[in-house]
Design an enzyme around this catalytic site. Sequence first.
Site: not given
Length: 363
Positions: A276-277
Site C-alpha cells: 500500500c502507498d
Amino acid sequence: MPNIHVLIKPASGMCNIQCKYCFYHDEAKNREIESYGLMSEETLEQVIKKTLEFADTACTIAYQGGEPTLRGLDFFQKSIEIQNRYNTRNIKISNALQTNGILLDRDWAVFLKENRFLVGISLDGTAFTHDSFRMDSKGQGTYVQVLEAIELLEEYQVDFNILTVVNALTAKKISQIYAYYKERDYRYLQFIPCLNPIGEENRRYPYTLTPQMYGHFLKTLFDLWYNDFRAGRRVHIQPLEGYIQLLHLIQPDLCGMSGLCSCQHVVEADGEVYPCDFYVMDEYKLGNLHQLSFDEINERRRKLQFIEQSAVLHKDCQSCKYVPICRGGCRRHRLGKNYFCTAYYDFFQYSIDRLEEMAKNYR
C-alpha cells in the site's frame, strides 16, 4: 491470473516542491534508506514484463512519487516501448500519472494524449489555499505553475482529474474552492484527507485535519454536489460517488472505502514491492521484482496477513448502523477506531436520505 494494478515510483520520494503535509516524505524518513533514487530502465523492464506475465485480461500501470516526472519524458517513452514489446497476449493496459504538474510542457502533453494517459494533477483549490502548503524549494507558491499545466492538458485534450488534499485550510474553504472549480468547469474531482506524520496522529500542525473539520467539509461538499445534481449538472467526486457505489452494492473505486485493503503493488525505484502507498516502509517489504514473480510476492502478502488484518473492525463499528456504508474507513486512519469516526457518523446522519435518493437516479 487476475487483473493487476501496479503503482511505480520512478523517482522514489524525490520531489521538486516541498508540500508541508507530504505523507510520503514522512514515510521515507521512517525507512533505513530514505530515497532509492531514479528507477533504472532495467528495473522498469522487469516490472512491466512481470506485470504482463501475471495479468489476465487487463492491467493498470500508474506512476507516482514523490514527483514521477523528475525521471524524464524519455523514461515514460521507454515504458510504452517495453509495454508494446512484452504485450504479446494483447492485455488491455491503462496508464496513469499522478503529478504536481510543474514539469509538464508541450512534449509531455503530446505524449500523454497519444498514449491515452489519465492524469491526476494536484491542486489545492484557490491560489490562497494552494500556496499555503504547496511550495517550491524557495518557499514560493506553485499555484500559477499548476494552473498553466492544467490549461496545457485542456489544450491537448488529455484526460485529467483534480486531486485536492483536505487539510485544515481547504476543509474550511471548501465552498469557495467548489465554486472556483465550478467556474473552471472541473468535473472530475478527488478529495484526499490529509495525514499527520506517523506516530503524531494527535498532534496539531497548521495543516492538521481534525474530525470536526472533516465532518464540516463532508457536509458542505455534499450539499454543493447534491444541489448541482438536482440542477442537472453532473460532477464526479471521490469519495462521494463511492458512497453511491456502495448503496448499489458495487465495489467502490477507492480501496479505503471498502472496509478491506485491496491487493495493491507499490513498486519503489529499486524494484521492491509494498502492499500500500501508505505503508512503503521496511517492515512491509514483500519482495523485489528483480528476483521474485508477482505470485511469490502475493504469497508473502498472505504470510504478512496485511489484507486480513484490515478486516478487523472496532467493536463500536460492528454495532454501528452506518457500518454497511462506512465499513470502518481506511486502515491508515484506524487508531483502534477510525480517527474520523465522528466525522463520518455526523455526515451519514446528515446525508443518508439524500444519498439514497441520489442512488435511485444515479448511473
